[in-house]
Design an enzyme around this catalytic site. Sequence first.
Site, PDB file in Angstrom:
ATOM      1  N   LYS A 122       1.116   4.134  -2.815  1.00 22.74           N
ATOM      2  CA  LYS A 122       0.575   5.650  -2.303  1.00 22.74           C
ATOM      3  C   LYS A 122       1.840   6.811  -2.518  1.00 22.74           C
ATOM      4  O   LYS A 122       1.599   7.933  -3.138  1.00 22.74           O
ATOM      5  CB  LYS A 122       0.034   5.853  -0.977  1.00 22.74           C
ATOM      6  CG  LYS A 122      -1.447   4.905  -0.996  1.00 22.74           C
ATOM      7  CD  LYS A 122      -2.300   5.698  -1.955  1.00 22.74           C
ATOM      8  CE  LYS A 122      -3.659   5.147  -1.749  1.00 22.74           C
ATOM      9  NZ  LYS A 122      -4.934   6.021  -2.435  1.00 22.74           N
ATOM     10  N   TYR A 143       0.922  -1.324   0.023  1.00 18.80           N
ATOM     11  CA  TYR A 143       0.038  -0.076   0.113  1.00 18.80           C
ATOM     12  C   TYR A 143       0.960   1.239   0.056  1.00 18.80           C
ATOM     13  O   TYR A 143       0.544   2.109  -0.773  1.00 18.80           O
ATOM     14  CB  TYR A 143      -1.085  -0.094   1.245  1.00 18.80           C
ATOM     15  CG  TYR A 143      -2.029   0.969   1.260  1.00 18.80           C
ATOM     16  CD1 TYR A 143      -3.097   1.300   0.373  1.00 18.80           C
ATOM     17  CD2 TYR A 143      -1.813   2.037   2.233  1.00 18.80           C
ATOM     18  CE1 TYR A 143      -4.080   1.951   0.575  1.00 18.80           C
ATOM     19  CE2 TYR A 143      -2.843   2.993   2.279  1.00 18.80           C
ATOM     20  CZ  TYR A 143      -3.884   3.141   1.408  1.00 18.80           C
ATOM     21  OH  TYR A 143      -4.789   4.118   1.670  1.00 18.80           O
TER      22      TYR A 143
HETATM   23  P1  NDP Z   1     -13.933   2.898   0.437  1.00 20.16           P
HETATM   24  O1  NDP Z   1     -13.196   1.478   0.309  1.00 20.16           O
HETATM   25  O2  NDP Z   1     -14.648   3.608   1.745  1.00 20.16           O
HETATM   26  O3  NDP Z   1     -14.460   3.554  -0.964  1.00 20.16           O
HETATM   27  C1  NDP Z   1     -13.732   3.063  -2.182  1.00 20.16           C
HETATM   28  C2  NDP Z   1     -14.562   3.630  -3.224  1.00 20.16           C
HETATM   29  O4  NDP Z   1     -13.422   3.541  -4.225  1.00 20.16           O
HETATM   30  C3  NDP Z   1     -15.680   3.230  -3.526  1.00 20.16           C
HETATM   31  O5  NDP Z   1     -16.568   4.329  -4.189  1.00 20.16           O
HETATM   32  C4  NDP Z   1     -15.186   2.071  -4.529  1.00 20.16           C
HETATM   33  O6  NDP Z   1     -16.554   1.695  -5.480  1.00 20.16           O
HETATM   34  C5  NDP Z   1     -14.383   2.723  -5.101  1.00 20.16           C
HETATM   35  N1  NDP Z   1     -13.403   1.713  -5.813  1.00 20.16           N
HETATM   36  C6  NDP Z   1     -12.678   0.664  -5.144  1.00 20.16           C
HETATM   37  N2  NDP Z   1     -12.071   0.030  -6.223  1.00 20.16           N
HETATM   38  C7  NDP Z   1     -12.401   0.450  -7.473  1.00 20.16           C
HETATM   39  C8  NDP Z   1     -11.868   0.470  -8.653  1.00 20.16           C
HETATM   40  N3  NDP Z   1     -11.211  -0.510  -9.041  1.00 20.16           N
HETATM   41  N4  NDP Z   1     -12.237   1.305  -9.819  1.00 20.16           N
HETATM   42  C9  NDP Z   1     -13.119   2.329  -9.477  1.00 20.16           C
HETATM   43  N5  NDP Z   1     -13.675   2.269  -8.302  1.00 20.16           N
HETATM   44  C10 NDP Z   1     -13.116   1.560  -7.217  1.00 20.16           C
HETATM   45  O7  NDP Z   1     -12.610   4.045   0.541  1.00 20.16           O
HETATM   46  P2  NDP Z   1     -12.135   5.290   1.296  1.00 20.16           P
HETATM   47  O8  NDP Z   1     -13.101   6.129   0.874  1.00 20.16           O
HETATM   48  O9  NDP Z   1     -11.752   5.203   2.582  1.00 20.16           O
HETATM   49  O10 NDP Z   1     -10.976   5.599   0.726  1.00 20.16           O
HETATM   50  C11 NDP Z   1     -10.793   6.492  -0.694  1.00 20.16           C
HETATM   51  C12 NDP Z   1      -9.533   6.807  -1.056  1.00 20.16           C
HETATM   52  O11 NDP Z   1      -8.742   7.448  -0.018  1.00 20.16           O
HETATM   53  C13 NDP Z   1      -8.489   5.635  -1.333  1.00 20.16           C
HETATM   54  O12 NDP Z   1      -7.673   6.101  -2.418  1.00 20.16           O
HETATM   55  C14 NDP Z   1      -7.808   5.100  -0.139  1.00 20.16           C
HETATM   56  O13 NDP Z   1      -6.500   4.517  -0.442  1.00 20.16           O
HETATM   57  C15 NDP Z   1      -7.596   6.703   0.445  1.00 20.16           C
HETATM   58  N6  NDP Z   1      -7.384   6.624   1.851  1.00 20.16           N
HETATM   59  C16 NDP Z   1      -8.201   6.239   2.852  1.00 20.16           C
HETATM   60  C17 NDP Z   1      -8.003   6.252   4.148  1.00 20.16           C
HETATM   61  C18 NDP Z   1      -8.937   5.993   5.330  1.00 20.16           C
HETATM   62  O14 NDP Z   1      -8.490   5.753   6.482  1.00 20.16           O
HETATM   63  N7  NDP Z   1     -10.277   5.471   4.918  1.00 20.16           N
HETATM   64  C19 NDP Z   1      -6.639   6.763   4.656  1.00 20.16           C
HETATM   65  C20 NDP Z   1      -5.730   7.156   3.609  1.00 20.16           C
HETATM   66  C21 NDP Z   1      -5.979   7.092   2.196  1.00 20.16           C
HETATM   67  P3  NDP Z   1     -17.404   0.501  -5.058  1.00 20.16           P
HETATM   68  O15 NDP Z   1     -18.219   0.771  -3.998  1.00 20.16           O
HETATM   69  O16 NDP Z   1     -18.272   0.244  -6.676  1.00 20.16           O
HETATM   70  O17 NDP Z   1     -16.691  -0.652  -4.898  1.00 20.16           O
END
Ligand code: NDP
Length: 255
Positions: free
Chosen positions: A170, A166
Amino acid sequence: MTTTYGPLTSTYGTLHGKVALVTGGSRGIGAATALRLAREGADVAVTYVNGKEAAEEVVRAVEALGRRAVALRADSADADEAAGAVARAAEAFGGLDVLVNNAGVGVLGPLEGLSLTDVDRVLAVNVRGVFLASQAAAARMTSGGRIITIGSCMAQRVPGPGGTLYATSKSALIGLTKALARELGPRGITANVVHPGPVDTDMNPAGGPYAAGQAAMTALGRFGTADEVAATVVYLAGADYVTGAEFSVDGGHSA
Ligand code: NDP
């Protein structure tokens, strides 16, 4: 001297007339960002993979704010779909001003347990998909374009074992962002990366088994909310003289 302020509520936000695409906008940080962008006046396209109904709910919420919205099924792991989503959003709304590279997946675990499939999947979604969407967006954006990428506090500080894959993915987004800023700056297009700390979403629930330890690593001693990250993304969408920069929205995780 009397200062006259405009009305407290306005039909025209800072992003009025802009078109935004948020990848992974069906839930979590992406959904919160889509709503904040719409509140500032932008029309918003969101991508999803599995969450069709959730994405359609986001569309309805954006439309309720008086903006146009569309949900696009597009897997960021698929090269054609990652770039194609940008083209579809631009076609739907007649251009593209803001790309938010939010879609991401996390695979955490001991180095020896990570398979080639894990490596390919995480790099395809978190790095290659971001690269291709940014490339497609840059080809369509004019001066004022904004590319905002969601990184992670793990790109800045890896507080324990299990984060090799990861953190690798990132960290790559920092180099991409800086290089995009240099390449697109002459055209008036900016690129920035936002590093969330622990944020309460499906990916990392504040009630999860590792949550207390993560909260303790922040200076504020708590998880953030998706909306707190979205606020910084929206700030960057409207910022003219900020590019190539990293923004920690992590409660002091990296301090
Ligand atoms: P969630 O898992 O809650 O949501 C992920 C979102 O991304 C969903 O809308 C999902 O769609 C979509 N998604 C997943 N895989 C794909 C794909 N292959 N193509 C298109 N869409 C995809 O994640 P978060 O909101 O927590 O995370 C959002 C971003 O923030 C990410 O990049 C994550 O790495 C980053 N982040 C999050 C942290 C945290 O603590 N939450 C900390 C640091 C960074 P669907 O519902 O259709 O699967």
